[in-house]
Design an enzyme around this catalytic site. Structure first.
Site, PDB file in Angstrom:
ATOM      1  N   TYR A 440      64.820  33.218  -0.452  1.00 24.01           N
ATOM      2  CA  TYR A 440      63.405  33.397  -0.822  1.00 24.01           C
ATOM      3  C   TYR A 440      62.496  32.250  -0.374  1.00 24.01           C
ATOM      4  CZ  TYR A 440      64.487  31.324  -5.571  1.00 24.01           C
ATOM      5  OH  TYR A 440      64.858  30.555  -6.634  1.00 24.01           O
ATOM      6  N   GLU A 441      61.223  32.500  -0.425  1.00 21.82           N
ATOM      7  CA  GLU A 441      60.196  31.591   0.132  1.00 21.82           C
ATOM      8  C   GLU A 441      60.437  31.323   1.619  1.00 21.82           C
ATOM      9  OE1 GLU A 441      58.061  31.592  -1.905  1.00 21.82           O
ATOM     10  OE2 GLU A 441      59.070  31.658  -3.821  1.00 21.82           O
TER      11      GLU A 441
END
Lengths: 597, 597
Positions: A440-441
């Site tokens: 994620y990110e």
């Protein structure tokens, strides 16, 4: 039962002895950060992490989050109470300016204590963690009215925040997003669409949830040039600041995930929800990147955190578990077998983690200090250089610390043998939780591309030159120091590999961009290896100085040097392999047709 | 939805073109293994794996096994029916001698089809898999009466088998085990104790379960010299072969595991259960090692299998998922974005897996063929050499294929981005399932120690010399072949690293055994890298020959060469790093006190 003890001594060693935080007391917020104050703050954070957050980690994983029929979400038992203590301790506003209710302390201190919180309970810490990113976006791009409306409650933790980017068909390529924003006469928008993988998307721990949502205003251009960012509160906020009507944003489902079960990762449905634009029309991505960059540093820290807590459990198990005898003769004759920490292969695993994590901690704090300088320094040149380095380091910190954090959780789990595979010891949870941080990110492949495709060449390579110079200068200045030569010599060799690989990109990737893409992940790790080697050299220098000054704690500093030498001997030589792979180019990668894979 | 297609063409390429199975038709069982017959068998196995086992994989993970209040165990829906089809197809007895009801076909064929079964459903395939190990132990160490009593039903699959080694306080160090065996007047024993982590320990899929249990006969010496092996059937078997009384062995609990949820991993309680010794008193470990060695090859195969199925899903996703544009210009102008397989970093991940898995398949089949030769050849020298190589390769195959199988499942999961982290796509399951293969049947650190501490020096290094000679001869014989030089040259370089590391051990580990332990894991992987490089060189030679003969399938062979060159360019160079680490020795590992970790 899992164990966790916040590494306060190591944190203070880095802040005081390695980074010399007291030298920065000319920066705003640093004047209050005296060594005594730092020790008190870090110690208080350690207590909260160990005593309040950590005991809920395993139970939070086993219990998970539940979406109820009325679309509310129930979080694991104890989370709400622990979150309240977190907020009451002022941790949500530690580094936020005082005018919005924060304490205005250095970001580097926020980073130091953030490590403990994520080690103790990553899923729980994500709730306030997401709020930090939302605060950052509003601080930079919000109007004064928006700041006044949202920030004080968010800084206090009474309201939380989220980031709504991903849709079912698009994550990395946000240009494809479909969520719509219809302008209203009063200047607000009606937001409609579906977002997925929304961490902390719905829960009852806070009075309100401030969703930051990427959407396309009707009629806006296609692609990334037509995206705007919106504030969509769960409850509308009146002019007097009172909570009003429930907004048309609901949790459609909780994702069934591999880990971080204690965090409510939601499918969020926007059904003509009222939203308020933040930042300029069609400039949503740049506003989004403010929170994204903040989040990337936070996610890198998660990788470090999980590696640390997994390590502590493995070391503790290795000291206790008896099995077999030492290759060099019986070590515990009073027992039926020796503790497994006598075996070199177990020590190899433990030192691989330990030597990485200690340098990783220095890396995160060094980077966080660059962020403080970039944001707070009054010296334009210093500010610029720090900002350059921060931008360059962000993808490396995120990608390398999370790739390795996961690897290390797996390695620590392996020390437990079969006991690592059952859930009771918590080692499986560390592996499952750490896994998401690589994704994620911005998945780590995207971090590597950001590094090679964007950050490397920015401003004529100004940032990368600054880092090379800083490391090169360190080697040069300490060349004559014989107590440091077992650090500076391999560091210089690693730096040479990194510079050669950088040069190879310059010569081979301009005309053929696939050569950059083919080597990007190797380059990110090569850079990480060298920066961590640099951190070890700095730590070794500090340890040597303490030893030379006749410290009463010689064991501590000698063990630092042993751990660092392990890194230099066994880990840093990987730079040569990474360089070889980069220089092998893209030919064997691109030759095959897609259908032949 | 997850996908799986058995790689039949690749299997046949290895069996026919690379290993030339038809050259071994002088071995018993091989006379029936004509190319047509092999193709039919492999094709039938593919059908069973794809159509029967695979559709139950995800549901089996989600449903898991349940221990009922009466200590019976319920397996996931459909498992019993699928298992029955597996048995009806004769897959349980494929390579077992005909006199016990098997088909007597080559073990290499059993290995080839075993890959498909584990790819399709690892948890389910473990039920018959454990039986294979038990059969092997009874075949080698059982009395004629024991063989007659147990084997036919086990070979048919009507009864299954288990391995009971681990106890709560001992796994690797079996010398610590406490399970007791009390001799009875009739020659049987009463077995009492608790075993944990017992795969397929209890279930209702078969009429009987034959537990092979390590225990200590009352009065036997302490340590490993006092351990014997026992047959403990769930239901006692009468002289007429009819099932009699329920024996006092019960499932106390099902372990709460990270993965392989479809397999009933049990705590087994023995409460004066009736057992029958197999093999000599106090020689239980050697009998156990017969099944352990068989099991280690099977577990290595699991690593390969999961890597393969995870790869197939990642490749399929990468062809379908559109996101971003190619660095070298738009590739799919008709779409809003290019499929992600255009990105070099995605191809790097896919080719890392593909190039390893194809060589890993050749490695498992090459090793399985050595097993056939070792067990069936009439030529004493050939038999001896094959047995040497089999013994040496077993820890490498287990350790390397499972370490990498897991890494590759993680890499394949990464291709899915956030979608890999939710359970629906099945990628999380591959990671969670693959994880156990690094642990059970001897954690991989133990494999590395077995290699360095035992196998390497056995008979004056006869085995390792045989392998070095085989690879060295191949390089020498093909030195003049210019079409092969991009394979033989790096292979020779890798072999040099391996030989240098071996020499380093000889010179540095005799006097200081910790030097062997410190480098053992690196050495295992170094050896694996070189052996897989050798497999690629052999495959490249076979592919070149097909291309030279004007095959109509040139694309297939050209893609083989591309994949192989990727391995030689990007993967094999790791040998130098492994050698460097080994030569760094044990000093930095052993210097620190246990409490300083």
């Amino acid at each position: 039962m899992p164990v966790y003890k916040a590494p306060v001594k190591d944190t203070l060693f880095i802040l005081n002895d390695v980074l010399g935080l007291d030298r920065y007391n000319n920066l705003p917020g640093f004047e209050d950060a005296t060594p005594d104050m730092i020790e008190a703050i870090v110690g208080e954070a350690a207590r909260l992490a160990e005593e309040v957050l950590f005991p809920l980690n395993l139970s939070g994983d086993q219990e998970g989050c539940t979406r109820n029929d009325d679309a509310t979400v129930t979080v694991p038992k104890g989370f709400k109470q622990a979150y309240d203590q977190y907020c009451q301790g002022g941790w949500t506003g530690l580094a936020i300016p005082a005018e919005f209710g924060g304490q205005g302390l250095p970001y580097v201190l926020h980073t130091a204590v953030g490590e403990y919180m994520s080690s103790a309970n990553m899923a729980l810490t994500m709730y306030p963690g997401l709020t930090q990113g939302a605060i950052a976006a509003i601080l930079v791009h919000g109007t004064d009215a928006q700041k006044a409306t949202y920030l004080p409650n968010m800084v206090e933790g009474r309201w939380s925040g989220t980031m709504n980017l991903t849709e079912p068909h698009c994550g990395t390529d946000l240009g494809l997003l479909r969520t719509k924003a219809a302008p209203q006469a009063d200047g607000s928008y009606r937001i409609s669409g579906q977002k997925i993988f929304i961490s902390a998307g719905e829960h009852g721990m806070t009075d309100n949830i401030i969703h930051l949502v990427l959407a396309r205003i009707e009629g806006a251009p296609e692609g990334t040039k037509g995206i705007s960012l919106f504030i969509v509160p769960k409850f509308l906020v009146g002019e007097d600041g009172a909570l009003g009507a429930r907004n048309a944003v609901t949790c459609g489902a909780i994702e069934h995930k591999m880990g971080i079960h204690g965090n409510s990762t939601c499918v969020m449905n926007y059904d003509e929800a009222t939203g308020y634009r933040i930042g300029a029309e069609n400039k949503g991505l740049s506003a989004m990147f403010v929170m994204m960059n903040e989040a990337r540093l936070g996610v890198g820290l998660q990788g470090l955190s999980i590696g640390e807590v997994a390590y502590q459990n493995a070391a503790s198990y290795a000291r206790d578990r008896i099995q077999g005898r030492s290759l060099s003769g019986v070590k515990a004759p009073e027992k039926k077998a020796d503790p497994i920490i006598v075996h070199p292969d177990i020590r190899r695993a433990l030192l691989t983690i330990k030597s990485f994590t200690e340098a990783g901690r220095a890396f995160t704090l060094w980077t966080a200090l660059k962020s403080d300088i970039a944001h707070r320094s009054g010296d334009a040149t210093e500010k610029q250089t720090a900002d350059d380095v921060l931008g360059l380091m962000t993808p490396i910190l995120k990608g390398v610390l999370t790739d390795k954090g996961f690897d290390h959780a797996v390695m620590a789990q392996q020390v437990f043998g079969g006991h690592g595979y059952i859930e009771e010891h918590g080692m499986s949870q560390y592996v499952r939780d750490a896994r998401i941080a690589m994704i994620y990110e911005g998945a780590n492949g995207i971090q590597a591309l950001d590094l090679v495709g964007r950050k490397l060449g920015l401003n004529g390579g100004r940032a990368v030159m600054a880092v090379f110079k800083e490391i090169g200068d360190f080697c040069e200045e300490n060349r004559a120091d014989e107590t440091l030569v077992s650090f500076t010599k391999p560091l210089k060799k690693g730096l040479n590999d990194l510079q050669a690989a950088t040069m190879w990109f310059m010569q081979n990737a301009m005309a053929k961009p696939d050569n950059a893409g083919a080597g990007s992940t190797d380059y990110m790790h090569l850079f990480g290896l060298v920066v961590l080697g640099y951190m070890w050299a700095k730590m070794a220098k500090a340890a040597n100085e303490s030893l030379a000054s006749g410290t009463s704690d010689a064991d501590y500093y000698n063990n630092k040097l042993i751990t660092g030498r392990f890194y230099m001997d066994k880990i840093l030589p990987e730079t040569a392999l990474r360089k070889t792979r980069i220089e092998a180019g893209s030919d064997s990668l691109m030759a095959m047709a897609a259908e032949a894979f």
